[in-house]
Design a protein around this motif. Structure first.
Motif, PDB file in Angstrom:
ATOM      1  N   UNK A 219      46.555 -67.705 -68.229  1.00 42.09           N
ATOM      2  CA  UNK A 219      46.636 -66.422 -67.529  1.00 42.09           C
ATOM      3  C   UNK A 219      46.576 -65.270 -68.534  1.00 42.09           C
ATOM      4  N   UNK A 220      46.393 -64.067 -68.025  1.00 41.84           N
ATOM      5  CA  UNK A 220      46.371 -62.892 -68.896  1.00 41.84           C
ATOM      6  C   UNK A 220      47.720 -62.733 -69.588  1.00 41.84           C
ATOM      7  N   UNK A 221      48.799 -62.900 -68.839  1.00 43.30           N
ATOM      8  CA  UNK A 221      50.136 -62.776 -69.433  1.00 43.30           C
ATOM      9  C   UNK A 221      50.358 -63.817 -70.535  1.00 43.30           C
ATOM     10  N   UNK A 233      49.161 -54.951 -69.932  1.00 39.32           N
ATOM     11  CA  UNK A 233      48.278 -53.797 -69.757  1.00 39.32           C
ATOM     12  C   UNK A 233      47.706 -53.332 -71.097  1.00 39.32           C
ATOM     13  N   UNK A 234      48.569 -53.239 -72.101  1.00 32.34           N
ATOM     14  CA  UNK A 234      48.108 -52.845 -73.440  1.00 32.34           C
ATOM     15  C   UNK A 234      47.159 -53.894 -74.006  1.00 32.34           C
ATOM     16  N   UNK A 237      43.739 -53.548 -72.303  1.00 29.72           N
ATOM     17  CA  UNK A 237      43.019 -52.359 -72.797  1.00 29.72           C
ATOM     18  C   UNK A 237      42.411 -52.638 -74.161  1.00 29.72           C
ATOM     19  N   UNK A 238      43.196 -53.235 -75.064  1.00 26.06           N
ATOM     20  CA  UNK A 238      42.694 -53.546 -76.408  1.00 26.06           C
ATOM     21  C   UNK A 238      41.600 -54.602 -76.346  1.00 26.06           C
ATOM     22  N   UNK A 239      41.776 -55.580 -75.468  1.00 18.36           N
ATOM     23  CA  UNK A 239      40.794 -56.651 -75.310  1.00 18.36           C
ATOM     24  C   UNK A 239      39.445 -56.073 -74.886  1.00 18.36           C
ATOM     25  N   UNK A 240      39.445 -55.218 -73.880  1.00 19.54           N
ATOM     26  CA  UNK A 240      38.188 -54.653 -73.375  1.00 19.54           C
ATOM     27  C   UNK A 240      37.523 -53.774 -74.423  1.00 19.54           C
ATOM     28  N   UNK A 241      38.314 -53.094 -75.214  1.00 20.23           N
ATOM     29  CA  UNK A 241      37.759 -52.247 -76.268  1.00 20.23           C
ATOM     30  C   UNK A 241      37.011 -53.078 -77.301  1.00 20.23           C
ATOM     31  N   UNK A 246      36.714 -57.132 -69.559  1.00 20.63           N
ATOM     32  CA  UNK A 246      38.160 -57.261 -69.424  1.00 20.63           C
ATOM     33  C   UNK A 246      38.607 -58.707 -69.356  1.00 20.63           C
ATOM     34  N   UNK A 247      39.878 -58.980 -69.651  1.00 17.45           N
ATOM     35  CA  UNK A 247      40.405 -60.342 -69.492  1.00 17.45           C
ATOM     36  C   UNK A 247      40.262 -60.857 -68.065  1.00 17.45           C
TER      37      UNK A 247
END
Length: 257
Positions: A219-221, A233-234, A237-241, A246-247
């Motif tokens: 999972x993302x968590x 959430x952070x 955001x960093x992953x997509x950058x 996105x995850x």
């Protein structure tokens, strides 16, 4: 040849035109059982051919070219070494031309398929054996196609520390302490060796682990926590950058391996 080899994961799988692949900050060995695929490296297209072994060093930047790929059956190994491998290009081997490499690789690939850690990324009782066979094959490859290694002990100490502590906070001061170097000199030395700064390397290493975990149904968590993020959430955001997607796209299955 190496102080140690640590496999990240390995196994045999079949991929098709949903395959997502870019250089991932680890060394990778491929063996193509069936199918053909191309990569883009330094703005040049390279075709990976059936029956050939490919070694991609961790510093090499490449990406998959998705054309009319149907199925590619391949065995792969993602791994780290100390001393670290650094080369400016990939190595391609036709094992049929080298008896010892051919013999060693057949045993290695059979073990990897039978006791694979893909997709679970969990070590098993055969992982040490497979790492030993992998080192043996690389030793034989090196005799025919020299593998360039980073010989600076201080950089290898820093890399080893990062690999062992990626899920914790790693500060520049930590790396300076274990290498016993002055800040600016260490950063310059690291960048000359790895082509990126220590901060960039740590971030790339962590998020490559997260990417792999997501692709293997974490999972993302769970993926965020695994690399030291407490805030999903952070992390997202960093992953997509970094990756441009996105995850959640991985979780929903809209991106491939």
């Amino acid at each position: 040849m190496f102080d140690y080899i640590t496999t990240y994961h390995y196994g045999r799988c079949i991929k098709n035109n949903d395959w997502y692949l870019k250089s991932i900050g680890v060394n990778r060995v491929y063996y193509i059982h069936r199918g053909n695929i191309s990569i883009l490296l330094d703005n040049r297209q390279y075709d990976l051919r059936e029956g050939h072994i490919y070694l991609f060093p961790q510093n090499l930047k490449f990406e998959l070219i998705l054309n009319d790929i149907t199925e590619v059956d391949h065995t792969f190994f993602d791994f780290f070494t100390i001393p670290s491998i650094k080369m400016n290009t990939l190595i391609e081997i036709n094992p049929k031309n080298y008896t010892l490499i051919d013999s060693a690789s057949k045993i290695l690939f059979e073990l990897a398929e039978r006791y694979q850690t893909y997709p679970n990324m969990e070590r098993n009782e055969y992982s040490d054996v497979i790492e030993s066979y992998l080192e043996n094959m690389l030793f034989l490859v090196d005799k025919k196609f020299p593998i360039s290694l980073i010989q600076d002990t201080r950089i290898n100490l820093a890399l080893n520390y990062i690999h062992q502590n990626y899920n914790k906070e790693i500060t520049l001061e930590d790396l300076l302490e274990i290498t016993n170097l002055e800040k600016n000199y260490f950063i310059r030395l690291f960048k000359n060796s790895m082509n990126i700064t220590p901060y960039q390397y740590i971030k790339k290493y962590r998020f490559n682990i997260a990417l792999t975990l997501l692709k293997h149904k974490s999972s993302i968590d769970e993926s965020a926590i695994a690399i030291g993020y407490s805030d999903a959430s952070s992390f997202s955001h960093a992953f997509k950058k970094i990756y441009g997607f996105s995850p959640s796209q991985i979780v929903k299955g809209t991106m491939g391996k």
